[in-house]
Enzyme design. Structure first.
Site, short mmCIF file in Angstrom:
data_model
loop_
_atom_site.label_atom_id
_atom_site.label_comp_id
_atom_site.label_asym_id
_atom_site.label_seq_id
_atom_site.Cartn_x
_atom_site.Cartn_y
_atom_site.Cartn_z
N ARG A 17 12.21 -5.90 5.15
CA ARG A 17 11.68 -4.74 4.45
C ARG A 17 12.92 -3.93 5.39
O ARG A 17 13.37 -4.09 6.82
CB ARG A 17 10.69 -4.61 4.93
N ARG B 6 11.82 -1.79 10.93
CA ARG B 6 10.92 -1.33 12.19
C ARG B 6 10.64 -2.38 13.06
O ARG B 6 11.46 -4.07 13.06
CB ARG B 6 9.99 -1.45 11.79
N ARG C 93 -8.66 0.90 9.92
CA ARG C 93 -8.53 -0.39 9.91
C ARG C 93 -9.50 -1.66 11.25
O ARG C 93 -9.20 -2.68 10.95
CB ARG C 93 -6.87 -0.26 10.67
N ARG D 297 0.56 -8.73 13.60
CA ARG D 297 -0.16 -8.07 13.08
C ARG D 297 -0.97 -8.43 12.07
O ARG D 297 -1.72 -8.17 11.31
CB ARG D 297 1.19 -7.32 12.25
N LYS E 72 0.79 -1.12 -0.14
CA LYS E 72 0.24 -0.27 -0.02
C LYS E 72 0.61 0.83 -0.51
O LYS E 72 0.93 2.26 -0.43
CB LYS E 72 -0.64 -0.48 1.09
P1 AMP Z 1 1.63 0.24 9.21
O1 AMP Z 1 2.56 1.25 8.77
O2 AMP Z 1 0.32 1.12 8.51
O3 AMP Z 1 1.74 -1.03 9.85
O4 AMP Z 1 0.62 0.67 10.95
C1 AMP Z 1 1.63 0.00 11.87
C2 AMP Z 1 1.19 0.17 12.84
O5 AMP Z 1 0.52 1.84 13.72
C3 AMP Z 1 0.36 -0.73 13.32
O6 AMP Z 1 0.84 -1.67 13.50
C4 AMP Z 1 -1.01 -0.17 14.11
O7 AMP Z 1 -0.21 -0.53 15.79
C5 AMP Z 1 -0.92 1.51 14.08
N1 AMP Z 1 -1.30 1.94 13.06
C6 AMP Z 1 -1.71 2.03 11.59
N2 AMP Z 1 -2.70 3.16 11.35
C7 AMP Z 1 -3.92 2.13 12.53
C8 AMP Z 1 -4.90 2.86 12.82
N3 AMP Z 1 -5.54 2.93 11.24
N4 AMP Z 1 -6.16 2.04 13.81
C9 AMP Z 1 -4.83 1.56 14.95
N5 AMP Z 1 -3.79 1.19 14.84
C10 AMP Z 1 -2.54 2.05 13.59
#
Ligand code: AMP
Length: 212
Positions: A126, A159, A87, A170, A13
């Site tokens: 990654r 990360r 989400r 996740r 994404k």
């Molecule tokens: P991402 O970079 O999109 O994979 O997000 C990293 C982390 O941020 C996720 O594993 C969640 O802990 C948190 N996060 C990001 N977006 C959301 C969301 N819309 N709702 C809840 N947690 C989020």
């Protein structure tokens, strides 16, 4: 125009969002990036979110909804691309409510479909630039100079939540809490599915066709 990107962690994404946002002059709102910036700044919100993020759990809905609401208003662009939000069904509902109060709605929701085996392979290799957030992969998309960002020459980081245990969590969290969001948009006739296992260029051209 309001576009929502949906898909598991590692589905591509973020990579596609950067290109599409630049092409269509959309504001790219990536909630993961916004949260990581709060963590790096040591803000109260960042401190509260960090433990959830490191474990691979979702940050509570009220925090996320509050974070996105103010940013939906008057973007200095031709629209918004939401990457990583909503989400949960509660977030999707809150987004619908906020948009309908402003007499608008989600135009398209794009679902990046990728098998679990492929997701694990991708997340394991990654790395990310802590400055511009550009994503790399040891095998599929390596930087020109080992562990340095091609754009800013910053040292790349892995990360915390790309470590195996957090990755497994996740994917489980995605399955239980985020897949119902697909139905939310499918039922509204707004879901477009893209095969996320294709090359980056092939996904990009499918996206261009889906967004119009
Ligand atoms: P991402 O970079 O999109 O994979 O997000 C990293 C982390 O941020 C996720 O594993 C969640 O802990 C948190 N996060 C990001 N977006 C959301 C969301 N819309 N709702 C809840 N947690 C989020």
């Amino acid at each position: 125009m309001l576009i929502v990107f949906l898909g598991a962690p590692g589905a591509g994404k973020g990579t596609q969002a950067k290109t599409l946002a630049a092409e269509k002059n959309l504001t790219h709102l990536a909630t993961g990036d916004l949260l990581r910036a709060e963590v790096a700044a040591g803000s109260e919100l960042g401190l509260a979110a960090k433990a959830f993020m490191d474990r691979g759990d979702l940050v509570p809905d009220d925090v996320m909804i509050g974070m996105i609401q103010g940013r939906l208003e008057s973007p200095r662009s031709d629209g918004i691309l939401l990457d990583g939000f909503p989400r949960t069904v509660a977030q999707a509902q809150a987004l619908d409510d906020a948009l309908s109060a402003a007499d608008t709605s989600v135009d398209r929701s794009i679902y990046f479909e990728v098998s679990e085996d492929e997701l694990v392979r991708r997340l394991a290799g990654r790395s990310t630039c802590p400055d511009c957030q550009r994503a790399y992969h040891d095998t599929f998309n390596p930087p020109q100079n080992a562990d340095k960002c091609d754009d800013c020459d910053e040292g790349l980081i892995r990360r915390e939540d790309d470590k195996p245990e957090a990755v497994r969590n996740r994917l489980k969290v995605y399955e239980t809490q985020t897949t119902p969001v697909l139905d939310h948009y499918r039922n509204a006739g707004k879901l477009v599915q893209v095969d996320g296992e294709q090359s980056i260029d092939a996904v990009q051209s499918d996206l261009a066709a889906a967004v119009g």
